[in-house]
Scaffold this motif. Structure first.
Motif, PDB file in Angstrom:
ATOM      1  N   SER A  40       0.842  -1.154   0.042  1.00 48.17           N
ATOM      2  CA  SER A  40      -0.031  -0.026   0.037  1.00 48.17           C
ATOM      3  C   SER A  40       0.724   1.537  -0.276  1.00 48.17           C
ATOM      4  O   SER A  40       0.162   2.540   0.052  1.00 48.17           O
ATOM      5  CB  SER A  40      -1.152  -0.091   1.156  1.00 48.17           C
ATOM      6  N   GLY A  41       2.133   1.112  -0.054  1.00 46.76           N
ATOM      7  CA  GLY A  41       2.970   2.274  -0.138  1.00 46.76           C
ATOM      8  C   GLY A  41       3.770   3.019   1.029  1.00 46.76           C
ATOM      9  O   GLY A  41       4.232   3.957   1.062  1.00 46.76           O
ATOM     10  N   VAL A  42       3.457   2.241   2.132  1.00 46.61           N
ATOM     11  CA  VAL A  42       4.082   2.580   3.423  1.00 46.61           C
ATOM     12  C   VAL A  42       5.488   1.996   3.525  1.00 46.61           C
ATOM     13  O   VAL A  42       5.738   0.901   3.163  1.00 46.61           O
ATOM     14  CB  VAL A  42       3.148   2.194   4.583  1.00 46.61           C
ATOM     15  N   ALA A  43       6.290   2.883   4.262  1.00 52.12           N
ATOM     16  CA  ALA A  43       7.732   2.325   4.325  1.00 52.12           C
ATOM     17  C   ALA A  43       7.667   0.951   5.305  1.00 52.12           C
ATOM     18  O   ALA A  43       7.312   0.990   6.075  1.00 52.12           O
ATOM     19  CB  ALA A  43       8.679   3.388   5.146  1.00 52.12           C
ATOM     20  N   ARG A  44       8.502   0.023   4.522  1.00 53.76           N
ATOM     21  CA  ARG A  44       8.371  -1.294   5.242  1.00 53.76           C
ATOM     22  C   ARG A  44       9.111  -1.338   6.506  1.00 53.76           C
ATOM     23  O   ARG A  44       8.819  -1.761   7.547  1.00 53.76           O
ATOM     24  CB  ARG A  44       9.323  -2.250   4.556  1.00 53.76           C
ATOM     25  N   ALA A  45      10.079  -0.242   6.681  1.00 54.38           N
ATOM     26  CA  ALA A  45      10.902  -0.321   8.119  1.00 54.38           C
ATOM     27  C   ALA A  45      11.035   1.247   8.274  1.00 54.38           C
ATOM     28  O   ALA A  45      11.387   2.117   7.313  1.00 54.38           O
ATOM     29  CB  ALA A  45      11.991  -0.988   8.316  1.00 54.38           C
ATOM     30  N   THR A  46      10.889   1.706   9.642  1.00 55.04           N
ATOM     31  CA  THR A  46      11.414   3.208  10.004  1.00 55.04           C
ATOM     32  C   THR A  46      11.935   2.735  11.284  1.00 55.04           C
ATOM     33  O   THR A  46      11.726   2.032  12.154  1.00 55.04           O
ATOM     34  CB  THR A  46       9.853   3.909  10.335  1.00 55.04           C
ATOM     35  N   VAL A  47      12.809   3.824  11.478  1.00 57.23           N
ATOM     36  CA  VAL A  47      13.649   4.053  12.540  1.00 57.23           C
ATOM     37  C   VAL A  47      13.952   5.432  13.175  1.00 57.23           C
ATOM     38  O   VAL A  47      14.000   6.348  12.600  1.00 57.23           O
ATOM     39  CB  VAL A  47      15.146   3.622  12.133  1.00 57.23           C
ATOM     40  N   VAL A  48      13.583   5.495  14.565  1.00 60.92           N
ATOM     41  CA  VAL A  48      13.669   6.621  15.121  1.00 60.92           C
ATOM     42  C   VAL A  48      14.407   6.616  16.440  1.00 60.92           C
ATOM     43  O   VAL A  48      14.625   5.466  17.072  1.00 60.92           O
ATOM     44  CB  VAL A  48      12.028   6.956  15.717  1.00 60.92           C
ATOM     45  N   HIS A  49      15.124   7.895  16.863  1.00 57.10           N
ATOM     46  CA  HIS A  49      15.732   7.977  17.913  1.00 57.10           C
ATOM     47  C   HIS A  49      15.099   9.293  18.844  1.00 57.10           C
ATOM     48  O   HIS A  49      14.755  10.209  18.169  1.00 57.10           O
ATOM     49  CB  HIS A  49      17.108   8.354  17.518  1.00 57.10           C
ATOM     50  N   LEU A  50      14.918   9.009  20.002  1.00 53.22           N
ATOM     51  CA  LEU A  50      14.596  10.408  20.837  1.00 53.22           C
ATOM     52  C   LEU A  50      15.127  10.102  22.283  1.00 53.22           C
ATOM     53  O   LEU A  50      14.908   9.540  23.261  1.00 53.22           O
ATOM     54  CB  LEU A  50      13.041  10.021  21.303  1.00 53.22           C
TER      55      LEU A  50
END
Length: 170
Positions: A90-100
């Protein structure tokens, strides 16, 4: 004989440290922030598997790295290698990474250029879940661009659900 036993124990301990623990991070993103980990949390629902690495930092708790894997179109099971690059059907990124880190804005990493994730066990809600991933981020101007990240994780996957239903008003 006792010296030999102590030496064997020391070598075994060093070998385990060299391999990283059950919950560990490594890679060139360490040039941006510490990859020291205090605990790992795995969440699972029908749409994603999320692995969050936390570090105790004085009175604060930093979210060192959160890897979210969109599971649309995947048969996520132990032993299967999952490609972390690209998008879901459906066009969503397969993987995302975040740092906080405490006191800083959330930092979303550049898109994943290539990488994979493998579950060694589990993956379902309330199951002990163990695995590893390795990825690199696309070059460019985005946070973490051109860098790499590897991780090992082991934790019981908790139900991420979509939150509790609101309590009806009287």
């Amino acid at each position: 004989m006792r010296t030999m036993s102590m030496l064997s124990g020391l070598l075994l301990g060093l070998g385990l440290l060299g391999c990283g623990g059950a919950n560990s991070l490594s890679g060139s993103v360490e040039e941006l922030f510490s990859l020291e980990v205090s605990r790992v949390e795995v969440l699972r629902n029908a749409e994603a598997l999320q692995v969050s690495y936390y570090r105790n930092n004085g009175l604060d708790v930093d979210l060192v790295v959160r890897l979210t894997l969109a599971t649309e179109g995947l048969d996520l099971k132990p032993g299967a290698k999952v490609n972390l690059a690209g998008n879901t059907p459906s066009g969503v990124a397969r993987a995302t990474v975040v740092h906080l880190a405490a006191g800083e804005p959330a930092r979303v990493f550049a898109p994943v250029e290539r990488g994979d994730l493998v579950l060694d066990e589990g993956g379902g809600i309330d199951q002990p879940t163990r695995g590893n991933f390795s990825l690199s981020f696309q070059r460019g101007e985005a946070y973490g661009a051109g860098r790499s990240l590897e991780g090992r994780f082991s934790s019981t996957a908790m139900d991420a659900g979509f939150g509790p239903e609101p309590t009806p008003l009287p």
